[in-house]
Design a protein around this motif. Structure first.
Motif, PDB file in Angstrom:
ATOM      1  N   VAL A 142       0.841  -1.200   0.000  1.00 17.87           N
ATOM      2  CA  VAL A 142       0.000   0.000   0.000  1.00 17.87           C
ATOM      3  C   VAL A 142       0.879   1.253   0.000  1.00 17.87           C
ATOM      4  CG1 VAL A 142      -1.642   1.360   1.369  1.00 17.87           C
ATOM      5  CG2 VAL A 142      -2.006  -1.097   1.065  1.00 17.87           C
ATOM      6  N   GLY A 143       1.920   1.257   0.825  1.00 15.33           N
ATOM      7  CA  GLY A 143       2.826   2.392   0.857  1.00 15.33           C
ATOM      8  C   GLY A 143       3.481   2.653  -0.491  1.00 15.33           C
ATOM      9  N   LEU A 144       3.867   1.595  -1.192  1.00 19.81           N
ATOM     10  CA  LEU A 144       4.472   1.761  -2.513  1.00 19.81           C
ATOM     11  C   LEU A 144       3.425   2.163  -3.548  1.00 19.81           C
ATOM     12  CD1 LEU A 144       7.037  -1.189  -2.531  1.00 19.81           C
ATOM     13  CD2 LEU A 144       7.429   1.237  -2.021  1.00 19.81           C
ATOM     14  N   GLY A 145       2.182   1.762  -3.346  1.00 21.22           N
ATOM     15  CA  GLY A 145       1.099   2.248  -4.206  1.00 21.22           C
ATOM     16  C   GLY A 145       0.909   3.745  -4.043  1.00 21.22           C
ATOM     17  N   ILE A 146       0.966   4.220  -2.812  1.00 16.46           N
ATOM     18  CA  ILE A 146       0.872   5.653  -2.560  1.00 16.46           C
ATOM     19  C   ILE A 146       2.041   6.379  -3.217  1.00 16.46           C
ATOM     20  CG2 ILE A 146       0.974   7.400  -0.724  1.00 16.46           C
ATOM     21  CD1 ILE A 146      -0.482   5.297   1.064  1.00 16.46           C
ATOM     22  N   ALA A 147       3.226   5.775  -3.140  1.00 16.00           N
ATOM     23  CA  ALA A 147       4.395   6.368  -3.807  1.00 16.00           C
ATOM     24  C   ALA A 147       4.163   6.493  -5.301  1.00 16.00           C
ATOM     25  CB  ALA A 147       5.627   5.504  -3.527  1.00 16.00           C
TER      26      ALA A 147
END
Length: 423
Positions: A142-147
C-alpha cells in the motif's frame, strides 16, 4: 501618496487571491484523483508482485535488510529522496512538489513473525518457521502504491509526501527507534496516516475518532522477605488480575471503552535460599492494556493502590510501572472527519465504517508517531468471504486478499491528497 494607494490595493487583494488559489486546487482534485486512480489500476499487478515477493521472503523484527532493499529500490526509481538505516532498517522516502504546502506522511511497518503453521497461499513463505500473518507485506505494498500515485502526479499537488517504512513493530520498539533517529527531520509532518489489515471484507475501511487500539503498560513487582515468598507472589498476582474487566476467555472479543485487561507473564520467578530463615526473592511481571490516556492513568492508579494495600506478610515489594510502553492508537478527530469525507468522495466504492470498542490484546506502536503529530489509522479489510479466506492477524490460517492493496492505496492517497490541499 499614489504609490501608497497602489500598495494598499495590492495587499487588499491577497486574501481574495489566496481564496481563489484554494478554490482552484479544490476544483482540480476530482480530475487529479481520476488520474491517480487510473495510474494505480495500471500498477496493480506490480504492487501485487512486490507483495508476493515480500511474503515469500519474510524477515523478523530488526532483520528487515532485504525488505528495506526492495522498498529503497522502488522509491528511488520513482524519484523519491531516500534515507535508509533509520531506527534500524527503517526507510524514509521524501517527494517534494514544486508548490509550497504541508508535509503529509504515511507509515507502513514491514517485519514478519514466527509461525510454523502451513502457509495456505501459492506464494507461500520459503523461510521455515516465519510468515507474514499480520499483513505487513500488504502495508508495504500500500505504501508503494501511494508512492506510485504521488510520483505520477508530482507537479499537480502542493507540499511534500513522506513515506515511512518502519522496522520492529512486532516488538513494539520500531516507532520509538525511528523517532530517536530523527525520522521526522528536517520536515516534520503535519499529519500521518497508516493502515492495518483486519478481517473486515475487502473493500471496507474502518476507523474512529479518538482512542481505537489499546495501549500497554508494563508492570514489574520484586518481592523480598524471610523464608519463602511464593505466597506473597501469589497475592500480588491475584491483586493485579483482579483489576481486569475482561475475562481471559473473551480476550479476542471487542471490549467497550473503559476496559482494563491484565495479562501476566510466566509464573513468578523466584530465588530462595536453602538456609532456614534466610531471605528469598520473587518477581511478578505483566502488562496492563487500556484504551486512551484517561483509562491508562486510572489503571495505573488502581494497580499501585492494589499492590500497596495487599497483605504480603513479612515480604516487601518494589514496583516499576511503565505506563507508556505502547502508546496505543488515538486518532485525531478533525483528521478523521477530513479523511473520511475525501475517501467517500473520491473512492465511493469503499465502505467506510466506524469502529466501536477495541480488541484488548491488539496493540500498535503507531501511537508513538501520533503523539508527535495528528494521525489516523484505518483498519483495512482483507478477508474474502467468497473465497472463504479470513484475515485475522496472528492466526494460523491468516490470508490477506491482494485486492486490498488497491483499495488501501486509492483510499489513503485520497485522504493524503485532501490534507495536502487543505491549506
Amino acid at each position: 501618496m499614489p504609490v501608497l494607494v497602489r500598495s494598499m490595493s495590492c495587499l487588499s487583494l491577497l486574501p481574495m487571491l489566496f481564496a481563489l488559489a484554494v478554490q482552484a486546487q479544490s476544483d482540480r482534485a476530482p480530475h487529479l484523483f481520476e488520474q491517480i486512480s487510473r495510474h494505480l489500476g495500471q500498477q496493480e499487478r506490480t504492487l501485487i508482485d512486490i507483495r508476493h515477493d515480500l511474503h515469500r521472503h519474510p524477515e523478523l523484527s530488526n532483520e528487515e535488510v532485504r525488505t528495506a532493499g526492495v522498498i529503497t529500490a522502488h522509491l528511488e526509481g520513482l524519484g523519491f529522496e531516500v534515507r535508509t538505516g533509520v531506527g534500524g532498517h527503517g526507510v524514509v522516502g521524501m517527494l517534494k512538489s514544486a508548490q509550497p504546502g504541508p508535509v503529509v506522511a504515511f507509515r507502513a511497518d514491514m517485519d514478519a513473525v514466527r509461525s510454523n503453521a502451513p502457509d495456505p497461499v501459492n506464494y507461500r513463505s520459503v523461510v521455515p518457521g516465519m510468515r507474514h500473518i499480520c499483513g505487513h507485506d500488504v502495508h508495504v505494498a500500500v505504501g508503494l502504491g501511494i508512492a506510485e500515485a504521488f510520483a505520477a502526479t508530482r507537479d499537480e499537488w502542493p507540499g511534500t509526501v513522506m513515506l515511512i517504512f518502519q522496522p520492529a513493530e512486532e516488538r513494539g520498539t520500531g516507532a520509538n527507534a525511528m523517532l530517536r533517529d530523527n525520522v521526522f527531520e528536517p520536515m516534520p509532518p503535519d499529519a500521518i496516516f497508516a493502515v492495518h489489515t483486519t478481517p473486515y471484507p475487502v473493500g471496507t475501511l474502518a476507523t474512529a475518532p479518538g482512542a481505537m487500539m489499546a495501549g500497554r503498560a508494563l508492570v514489574n513487582v520484586t518481592l523480598q522477605g524471610p523464608g519463602n515468598v511464593e505466597e506473597a507472589a501469589a497475592t500480588v498476582r491475584q491483586a493485579l488480575l483482579s483489576l481486569s474487566t475482561v475475562p481471559p476467555n473473551q480476550m479476542m472479543d471487542t471490549a467497550p471503552p473503559g476496559f482494563i485487561f491484565v495479562q501476566l507473564f510466566n509464573p513468578a520467578l523466584s530465588a530462595s535460599s536453602e538456609d532456614a530463615g534466610s531471605s528469598s526473592e520473587a518477581t511478578v511481571g505483566g502488562q496492563v492494556m487500556t484504551l486512551g490516556a484517561e483509562d491508562r492513568a486510572r489503571a495505573k492508579a488502581l494497580a499501585l493502590e492494589a499492590l500497596q494495600s495487599a497483605d504480603l506478610g513479612d515480604a516487601t515489594l518494589e514496583v516499576t510501572y511503565n505506563d507508556r510502553f505502547l502508546e496505543g492508537v488515538t486518532n485525531d478527530s478533525a483528521l478523521v472527519e477530513l479523511a473520511n469525507a475525501a475517501i467517500e468522495t473520491h473512492v465511493p466504492s469503499v465502505d467506510v465504517q466506524k469502529v466501536d470498542g477495541a480488541i484488548p490484546v491488539f496493540s500498535e506502536d503507531f501511537g508513538s508517531f501520533q503523539a508527535r503529530t495528528p494521525g489516523i489509522m484505518y483498519y483495512l479489510g482483507v478477508s474474502n468471504p467468497e473465497a472463504g479466506t479470513v484475515g485475522m492477524p496472528h492466526t494460523p490460517n491468516y490470508v490477506a486478499d491482494d485486492a486490498a492493496i488497491l483499495v488501501g492505496s486509492r483510499a489513503i492517497t485520497a485522504a493524503m491528497l485532501e490534507r495536502l490541499m487543505a491549506e
